[in-house]
Scaffold this motif. Structure first.
Motif, mmCIF file in Angstrom:
data_model
loop_
_atom_site.group_PDB
_atom_site.id
_atom_site.type_symbol
_atom_site.label_atom_id
_atom_site.label_comp_id
_atom_site.label_asym_id
_atom_site.label_seq_id
_atom_site.Cartn_x
_atom_site.Cartn_y
_atom_site.Cartn_z
ATOM 1 N N VAL A 1 0.839 -1.212 0.000
ATOM 2 C CA VAL A 1 0.000 0.000 0.000
ATOM 3 C C VAL A 1 0.867 1.252 0.000
ATOM 4 C CG1 VAL A 1 -1.686 1.312 1.347
ATOM 5 C CG2 VAL A 1 -1.928 -1.169 1.115
ATOM 6 N N VAL A 2 1.942 1.239 0.830
ATOM 7 C CA VAL A 2 2.837 2.393 0.875
ATOM 8 C C VAL A 2 3.524 2.596 -0.477
ATOM 9 C CG1 VAL A 2 4.934 3.324 1.944
ATOM 10 C CG2 VAL A 2 3.197 2.207 3.351
ATOM 11 N N SER A 3 3.965 1.482 -1.090
ATOM 12 C CA SER A 3 4.626 1.584 -2.390
ATOM 13 C C SER A 3 3.682 2.111 -3.455
ATOM 14 C CB SER A 3 5.174 0.214 -2.791
ATOM 15 O OG SER A 3 5.730 0.247 -4.086
ATOM 16 N N ARG A 4 2.403 1.765 -3.359
ATOM 17 C CA ARG A 4 1.422 2.232 -4.344
ATOM 18 C C ARG A 4 1.163 3.727 -4.219
ATOM 19 N NH1 ARG A 4 -0.588 0.827 -9.266
ATOM 20 N NH2 ARG A 4 -2.743 1.575 -9.492
ATOM 21 N N ASN B 1 12.077 4.055 -2.099
ATOM 22 C CA ASN B 1 12.776 2.824 -2.445
ATOM 23 C C ASN B 1 12.314 1.728 -1.479
ATOM 24 O OD1 ASN B 1 14.510 0.766 -3.127
ATOM 25 N ND2 ASN B 1 16.366 2.015 -3.054
ATOM 26 N N MET B 2 11.327 0.942 -1.918
ATOM 27 C CA MET B 2 10.744 -0.059 -1.029
ATOM 28 C C MET B 2 11.689 -1.224 -0.782
ATOM 29 S SD MET B 2 8.065 1.372 -0.199
ATOM 30 C CE MET B 2 7.545 0.026 0.843
ATOM 31 N N LEU B 3 12.625 -1.467 -1.700
ATOM 32 C CA LEU B 3 13.575 -2.548 -1.481
ATOM 33 C C LEU B 3 14.496 -2.217 -0.309
ATOM 34 C CD1 LEU B 3 14.779 -5.251 -2.388
ATOM 35 C CD2 LEU B 3 16.291 -3.971 -3.923
ATOM 36 N N ALA B 4 14.945 -0.961 -0.247
ATOM 37 C CA ALA B 4 15.826 -0.569 0.848
ATOM 38 C C ALA B 4 15.077 -0.443 2.159
ATOM 39 C CB ALA B 4 16.517 0.758 0.517
ATOM 40 N N MET B 5 13.817 -0.017 2.101
ATOM 41 C CA MET B 5 13.049 0.161 3.317
ATOM 42 C C MET B 5 12.351 -1.118 3.760
ATOM 43 S SD MET B 5 9.978 2.862 4.154
ATOM 44 C CE MET B 5 8.716 1.792 3.448
ATOM 45 N N ILE C 1 13.212 -4.400 3.502
ATOM 46 C CA ILE C 1 13.988 -5.473 4.132
ATOM 47 C C ILE C 1 14.162 -5.248 5.633
ATOM 48 C CG2 ILE C 1 16.258 -6.566 4.212
ATOM 49 C CD1 ILE C 1 16.391 -6.337 1.196
ATOM 50 N N PRO C 2 14.643 -4.078 6.105
ATOM 51 C CA PRO C 2 14.758 -3.901 7.557
ATOM 52 C C PRO C 2 13.416 -3.920 8.281
ATOM 53 C CG PRO C 2 15.256 -1.851 6.409
ATOM 54 C CD PRO C 2 15.198 -2.918 5.378
ATOM 55 N N VAL C 3 12.370 -3.443 7.622
ATOM 56 C CA VAL C 3 11.048 -3.479 8.250
ATOM 57 C C VAL C 3 10.590 -4.924 8.442
ATOM 58 C CG1 VAL C 3 8.607 -2.937 7.893
ATOM 59 C CG2 VAL C 3 10.337 -1.212 7.463
ATOM 60 N N LYS C 4 10.781 -5.755 7.419
ATOM 61 C CA LYS C 4 10.367 -7.158 7.539
ATOM 62 C C LYS C 4 11.208 -7.917 8.561
ATOM 63 C CE LYS C 4 10.508 -8.286 3.164
ATOM 64 N NZ LYS C 4 10.383 -9.140 1.952
ATOM 65 N N ILE C 5 12.504 -7.607 8.631
ATOM 66 C CA ILE C 5 13.359 -8.263 9.624
ATOM 67 C C ILE C 5 12.906 -7.900 11.036
ATOM 68 C CG2 ILE C 5 15.686 -8.326 10.586
ATOM 69 C CD1 ILE C 5 16.768 -8.066 7.757
#
Length: 263
Positions: free
Chosen positions: A205-208, A214-218, A220-224
């Motif tokens: 939703v945020v990416s949309r 840059n959702m790839l950079a953001m 990964i740490p959020v999911k971890i």
């Protein structure tokens, strides 16, 4: 050596050696002995010690010694097959923990970060290795090794040393256990996987709405962070599905022993 053979009897010594093959096939097929780092001679001493203790009531029982080479090889193969069949039940339970760890690793993004796992002697993702070590600790905590020895001793009563057995009796219980492996393994990781799935939806939703981020950079740490937080919260309810995984071992053995007893 001749005095030892004379005192204990050739038949009992043969029984110990054959029983050691059964125990070795059971323990070496499972991660139980590999949970603690020890030299190979120590593992061999443990196997021989257990064989001597379990076979002690057979001393002086009048069991005929296996003197023919062909019969001895056949007896070794029979004992190895019985031990391996017993070990499959334990292996399936530990594999359930590995499955749960792999599911979380894929969702979190730890799939490419691998460490050496002493249980499987291979390189695994971080959480998969941690789940494997936890499986070994939990197994000894609930005294699974005691139940393992009781099942092994009962197998000696049901399947006398050196005598044949029917593999068809073990096929159905073992297949049922492996069939339930995926459900029980997923139950270990289900709350964490569900939480990470909700995080994925939120990131989508945020990416949309903010395509410049840059959702790839953001992401990964959020999911971890979300995965480790969910895992720490779920740790309080981890015992019930883990106990069901280990209970499946003895259910499989009980079904096998019951079918063999009716023959």
């Amino acid at each position: 050596m001749q005095d030892i053979v004379a005192v204990l009897g050739q038949a009992w010594i043969t029984s110990v050696m054959l029983l050691a093959v059964r125990i070795a096939a059971l323990l070496f097929l499972t991660p139980v002995l590999y949970a603690v780092s020890m030299p190979a001679p120590v593992r061999l001493a443990i196997v021989l010690g257990l064989a001597c203790v379990i076979a002690l009531p057979l001393a002086g029982s009048g069991t005929a010694a296996v003197v023919d080479v062909g019969a001895l090889i056949q007896a070794v193969l029979v004992e190895a097959s019985i031990g391996a069949t017993l070990g499959l039940g334990v292996l399936a339970a530990f594999a359930g923990f590995g499955l749960a760890g792999r599911l979380i690793d894929i969702q979190v993004g730890f799939g490419i970060a691998q460490v050496f796992d002493p249980l499987t002697r291979s390189r695994l993702p971080i959480l998969s290795a941690i789940f494997g070590l936890f499986a070994a600790v939990f197994f000894f905590t609930i005294e699974g090794h005691h139940a393992l020895m009781r099942g092994l001793a009962y197998s000696v009563e049901l399947f006398p040393i050196g005598q044949g057995w029917t593999p068809a009796a073990a096929a159905e219980p073992v297949l049922k256990q492996f069939g339930a492996l995926f459900a029980l393994g997923f139950a270990l990781a289900a709350p964490v996987v569900l939480g990470l799935l909700l995080v994925e939806f939120a990131l989508g939703v945020v990416s949309r709405n903010l395509p410049q981020m840059n959702m790839l950079a953001m992401g990964i740490p959020v999911k971890i962070a979300a995965g480790l937080l969910a895992l720490s919260v779920w740790a309080t309810g981890f015992g019930a599905p883990a106990s069901r995984l280990y209970a499946a071992i003895y259910q499989s053995w009980t079904g096998w022993f019951a079918q063999e007893g009716r023959r």
